[in-house]
Design a protein around this motif. Sequence first.
Motif, short mmCIF file in Angstrom:
data_model
loop_
_atom_site.label_atom_id
_atom_site.label_comp_id
_atom_site.label_asym_id
_atom_site.label_seq_id
_atom_site.Cartn_x
_atom_site.Cartn_y
_atom_site.Cartn_z
N LEU A 140 -3.69 -3.15 7.02
CA LEU A 140 -2.83 -2.38 6.83
C LEU A 140 -1.30 -3.09 6.65
O LEU A 140 -1.06 -4.18 7.12
N VAL A 141 -0.59 -2.17 6.25
CA VAL A 141 0.94 -2.92 5.61
C VAL A 141 1.82 -2.06 5.88
O VAL A 141 2.04 -1.21 5.28
N LEU A 142 2.83 -2.97 6.70
CA LEU A 142 4.52 -2.17 6.89
C LEU A 142 4.91 -2.28 6.00
O LEU A 142 5.28 -3.36 5.48
N ASP A 143 5.67 -1.28 5.37
CA ASP A 143 6.74 -0.53 4.75
C ASP A 143 7.91 -0.13 5.68
O ASP A 143 7.44 0.72 6.43
N ALA A 144 9.40 -0.21 4.71
CA ALA A 144 9.96 0.51 5.13
C ALA A 144 10.69 1.83 3.93
O ALA A 144 11.08 0.48 3.08
N VAL A 145 11.02 2.53 4.01
CA VAL A 145 11.43 3.20 3.56
C VAL A 145 12.65 4.59 3.76
O VAL A 145 12.64 4.32 4.76
N PRO A 146 13.51 4.58 2.45
CA PRO A 146 14.67 5.25 3.49
C PRO A 146 13.74 7.26 3.64
O PRO A 146 12.58 7.51 3.38
N GLY A 147 14.50 7.30 4.39
CA GLY A 147 14.30 8.90 5.15
C GLY A 147 14.69 8.64 7.05
O GLY A 147 14.97 7.34 7.85
N ARG A 148 14.30 9.49 7.77
CA ARG A 148 14.49 9.45 8.99
C ARG A 148 13.39 8.74 9.96
O ARG A 148 11.73 9.59 9.85
N GLY A 149 13.39 8.32 11.05
CA GLY A 149 11.90 7.81 11.93
C GLY A 149 12.05 8.16 13.16
O GLY A 149 12.29 9.49 12.96
N ALA A 150 10.80 7.95 13.32
CA ALA A 150 10.19 8.77 14.47
C ALA A 150 11.09 9.19 15.82
O ALA A 150 12.13 7.69 16.09
N GLY A 151 11.30 9.94 16.24
CA GLY A 151 12.56 10.10 17.69
C GLY A 151 11.99 9.15 18.15
O GLY A 151 12.78 8.89 18.92
N PHE A 152 10.78 8.77 18.37
CA PHE A 152 11.62 7.77 19.97
C PHE A 152 10.91 5.79 19.24
O PHE A 152 11.44 5.47 19.59
N SER A 153 10.73 5.85 18.31
CA SER A 153 10.99 4.32 17.46
C SER A 153 12.70 4.20 17.47
O SER A 153 13.39 5.06 17.21
N LEU A 154 12.85 2.87 17.31
CA LEU A 154 13.74 2.63 17.64
C LEU A 154 14.43 2.75 15.72
O LEU A 154 16.23 2.54 16.04
N GLU A 155 13.60 2.96 15.01
CA GLU A 155 14.34 2.92 13.63
C GLU A 155 14.87 4.01 13.25
O GLU A 155 16.32 3.97 12.35
N ALA A 156 15.10 5.14 14.01
CA ALA A 156 15.26 6.69 13.21
C ALA A 156 17.14 7.24 13.17
O ALA A 156 16.88 7.50 12.32
N PRO A 157 18.11 6.23 13.87
CA PRO A 157 19.56 6.19 13.60
C PRO A 157 19.79 5.73 12.34
O PRO A 157 20.62 5.61 11.77
N GLU A 158 18.23 4.19 11.65
CA GLU A 158 19.08 3.81 10.79
C GLU A 158 18.79 4.17 9.56
O GLU A 158 19.55 3.35 8.31
N GLY A 159 18.17 5.15 9.53
CA GLY A 159 18.54 5.78 7.72
C GLY A 159 17.29 5.54 7.21
O GLY A 159 17.11 5.27 5.75
N MET A 160 16.37 4.33 7.88
CA MET A 160 14.89 4.03 6.87
C MET A 160 13.95 4.47 8.50
O MET A 160 13.91 4.74 9.26
N ARG A 161 12.90 3.92 8.03
CA ARG A 161 11.91 4.65 8.50
C ARG A 161 10.12 3.68 8.02
O ARG A 161 10.21 3.39 6.98
N PHE A 162 10.02 2.97 9.04
CA PHE A 162 8.24 3.01 9.41
C PHE A 162 7.87 3.20 8.70
O PHE A 162 7.45 4.63 8.82
N LEU A 163 6.49 3.41 7.18
CA LEU A 163 5.37 4.18 6.87
C LEU A 163 4.37 2.56 7.28
O LEU A 163 4.58 1.48 6.20
N THR A 164 3.54 3.28 7.43
CA THR A 164 1.81 2.12 7.01
C THR A 164 1.41 2.79 5.23
O THR A 164 1.16 3.57 5.35
N ARG A 165 0.65 1.43 4.90
CA ARG A 165 -0.13 1.86 3.96
C ARG A 165 -0.88 1.00 4.47
O ARG A 165 -1.12 0.34 5.50
N GLY A 166 -2.45 0.82 3.22
CA GLY A 166 -3.02 0.08 3.20
C GLY A 166 -3.90 -0.31 2.42
O GLY A 166 -3.74 0.71 1.04
#
Length: 175
Positions: free
Chosen positions: A98-124
């Motif tokens: 698994l490769v953790l990436d960060a891309v522009p977008g709204r993060g998941a509701g309970f995840s800390l990045e939600a208000p950052e304008g970025m979201r975590f994305l798993t690539r494989g």
Amino acid sequence: MPVPRRVRATAAAMDLLRRLRDAHGPLMLHQSGGCCDGSAPMCYPAGEFIIGDRDVLLGVLDLRLRAGDPSLTLPDPEDAVQVWISGPQFDAWRHTQLVLDAVPGRGAGFSLEAPEGMRFLTRGRVFAPAERSALEASEPTTGAAWEQGHRPTLTATEPQVVAHAIDACPIPGRT
């Protein structure tokens, strides 16, 4: 063959994790197999998400590292981000790095990045047969083992942080 890492991260993901750590303190990530937001990697303050006995530790990201840096030591707690996955999800993805990436977008509701304008994305990336054999020789650390004090041995030699996702997940046939 050395045992490959089960999880790596892009420079963008590490930068986002550093910002979140500076704002919220030590962090952890959990990749569940739920639907909707539950299928995204979720970032929490360390210890806020209760790890289950069957959850599997994919690795510990070291926030001191930049793209290409080697590391074979566990970081201090404030620089360590444990990356966990649910047991059933691990069973389905055990053949995949698994490769953790960060891309522009709204993060998941309970995840800390939600208000950052970025979201975590798993690539494989699917492990090569020799990599799978090396991984099968080592038992992954479960939540139950972690609770009993077991800590993984770090034997991977590949860099933990890559500049871009394609550096860890190359597209077949492209040079």
